[in-house]
Design a protein around this motif. Structure first.
Motif, mmCIF file in Angstrom:
data_model
loop_
_atom_site.group_PDB
_atom_site.id
_atom_site.type_symbol
_atom_site.label_atom_id
_atom_site.label_comp_id
_atom_site.label_asym_id
_atom_site.label_seq_id
_atom_site.Cartn_x
_atom_site.Cartn_y
_atom_site.Cartn_z
ATOM 1 N N ASN A 66 43.271 -82.232 18.840
ATOM 2 C CA ASN A 66 44.354 -82.691 17.982
ATOM 3 C C ASN A 66 45.255 -83.407 19.807
ATOM 4 O OD1 ASN A 66 45.428 -80.190 19.138
ATOM 5 N ND2 ASN A 66 46.931 -80.311 17.142
ATOM 6 N N ASP A 67 45.602 -82.869 20.861
ATOM 7 C CA ASP A 67 45.558 -83.386 21.640
ATOM 8 C C ASP A 67 44.799 -83.283 22.669
ATOM 9 O OD1 ASP A 67 48.104 -83.404 23.771
ATOM 10 O OD2 ASP A 67 48.151 -81.305 24.061
ATOM 11 N N PRO A 68 44.268 -84.046 22.932
ATOM 12 C CA PRO A 68 42.580 -84.622 23.953
ATOM 13 C C PRO A 68 43.258 -85.052 25.464
ATOM 14 C CG PRO A 68 43.357 -86.305 22.278
ATOM 15 C CD PRO A 68 44.177 -85.374 22.473
ATOM 16 N N GLY A 69 42.666 -84.299 26.031
ATOM 17 C CA GLY A 69 42.423 -83.920 28.070
ATOM 18 C C GLY A 69 43.670 -82.411 28.250
ATOM 19 N N SER A 70 44.584 -81.180 26.735
ATOM 20 C CA SER A 70 44.769 -79.882 26.857
ATOM 21 C C SER A 70 43.209 -79.295 26.842
ATOM 22 C CB SER A 70 45.589 -80.127 25.601
ATOM 23 O OG SER A 70 46.632 -80.312 26.445
ATOM 24 N N MET A 71 43.131 -78.453 27.451
ATOM 25 C CA MET A 71 42.191 -77.720 28.020
ATOM 26 C C MET A 71 42.793 -75.705 27.255
ATOM 27 S SD MET A 71 40.245 -79.504 28.684
ATOM 28 C CE MET A 71 38.729 -78.605 28.038
ATOM 29 N N PHE A 72 41.945 -75.795 26.578
ATOM 30 C CA PHE A 72 42.307 -74.236 26.008
ATOM 31 C C PHE A 72 41.278 -72.940 25.426
ATOM 32 C CE2 PHE A 72 42.799 -71.200 22.137
ATOM 33 C CZ PHE A 72 43.452 -70.590 22.346
ATOM 34 N N GLU A 73 41.842 -72.058 26.877
ATOM 35 C CA GLU A 73 41.156 -70.650 26.673
ATOM 36 C C GLU A 73 41.548 -70.057 26.014
ATOM 37 O OE1 GLU A 73 39.844 -67.770 30.375
ATOM 38 O OE2 GLU A 73 41.304 -69.611 31.248
ATOM 39 N N ILE A 74 40.605 -69.038 25.127
ATOM 40 C CA ILE A 74 40.258 -68.167 24.406
ATOM 41 C C ILE A 74 40.522 -66.508 25.079
ATOM 42 C CG2 ILE A 74 39.076 -66.691 22.367
ATOM 43 C CD1 ILE A 74 37.761 -70.066 21.932
ATOM 44 N N SER A 75 41.726 -65.889 24.794
ATOM 45 C CA SER A 75 41.690 -65.004 25.043
ATOM 46 C C SER A 75 41.259 -63.938 24.101
ATOM 47 C CB SER A 75 43.645 -64.604 25.393
ATOM 48 O OG SER A 75 43.602 -65.760 26.352
ATOM 49 N N TYR A 76 41.207 -63.854 22.895
ATOM 50 C CA TYR A 76 41.188 -63.176 22.259
ATOM 51 C C TYR A 76 40.900 -64.186 20.412
ATOM 52 C CZ TYR A 76 45.259 -61.841 20.314
ATOM 53 O OH TYR A 76 46.981 -62.041 20.052
ATOM 54 N N MET A 77 40.280 -63.198 19.777
ATOM 55 C CA MET A 77 39.822 -64.104 18.338
ATOM 56 C C MET A 77 40.654 -63.012 17.436
ATOM 57 S SD MET A 77 37.983 -66.771 18.691
ATOM 58 C CE MET A 77 37.645 -66.921 16.767
ATOM 59 N N ASN A 78 41.349 -63.815 16.306
ATOM 60 C CA ASN A 78 41.501 -63.154 15.466
ATOM 61 C C ASN A 78 41.032 -63.631 13.851
ATOM 62 O OD1 ASN A 78 43.540 -61.472 13.087
ATOM 63 N ND2 ASN A 78 45.238 -61.438 14.591
ATOM 64 N N GLY A 79 40.241 -63.290 12.713
ATOM 65 C CA GLY A 79 40.292 -64.047 12.070
ATOM 66 C C GLY A 79 39.425 -65.185 12.430
ATOM 67 N N VAL A 80 40.086 -66.532 11.954
ATOM 68 C CA VAL A 80 39.537 -68.291 12.254
ATOM 69 C C VAL A 80 40.789 -68.911 13.353
ATOM 70 C CG1 VAL A 80 38.185 -68.897 10.334
ATOM 71 C CG2 VAL A 80 40.754 -68.736 10.321
ATOM 72 N N PHE A 81 41.465 -67.860 14.082
ATOM 73 C CA PHE A 81 42.314 -68.259 14.980
ATOM 74 C C PHE A 81 41.969 -67.856 16.438
ATOM 75 C CE2 PHE A 81 45.517 -69.168 11.388
ATOM 76 C CZ PHE A 81 46.471 -69.703 12.471
ATOM 77 N N ALA A 82 41.750 -68.610 16.860
ATOM 78 C CA ALA A 82 41.840 -68.875 18.648
ATOM 79 C C ALA A 82 42.795 -68.080 19.350
ATOM 80 C CB ALA A 82 41.028 -69.629 19.542
ATOM 81 N N TRP A 83 43.699 -66.929 19.639
ATOM 82 C CA TRP A 83 44.707 -67.128 20.334
ATOM 83 C C TRP A 83 44.351 -67.462 22.536
ATOM 84 C CZ3 TRP A 83 49.400 -65.391 18.958
ATOM 85 C CH2 TRP A 83 48.977 -65.278 17.668
#
Length: 105
Positions: A66-83
């Motif tokens: 929903n935010d092209p160009g924004s990058m997101f690095e996963i620190s940890y997973m909780n179910g179907v959520f990436a934090w």
């Protein structure tokens, strides 16, 4: 009474996505922007339950759908959520895994 996506079968989730998509379309036709956003978020959540969370790993970088160009690095997973962290932001955020796209870089 609503059921949790985690309690639904794959077929039921697909049916719920169809229903939510129709509700979002009608809300958009009536110009109710905030309602459209709520339905879109519910659709993203439902789609996450159709994916395998084990495919998403700590340290991997994804683009936000929903935010092209924004990058997101996963620190940890909780179910179907990436934090993790978006771009250089220091605030921890969470996104349903259906909102993450493989980084092409």
């Amino acid at each position: 009474m609503s059921r949790l996506f985690s309690d639904m079968s794959e077929f039921e989730i697909h049916e719920e996505i169809r229903s939510l998509t129709e509700k979002a379309r009608k809300a958009e036709q009536h110009g109710i922007v905030n309602e459209v956003a709520v339905y879109e978020r519910k659709i993203a959540m439902a789609k996450s339950y159709l994916l395998d969370p084990s495919d998403y790993k700590k340290g991997e970088v994804y683009e936000l759908a929903n935010d092209p160009g924004s990058m997101f690095e996963i620190s940890y997973m909780n179910g179907v959520f990436a934090w993790g962290y978006r771009n250089d932001n220091k605030d921890l955020e969470a996104f349903p895994i259906s909102m993450l796209r493989k980084n092409k870089a």
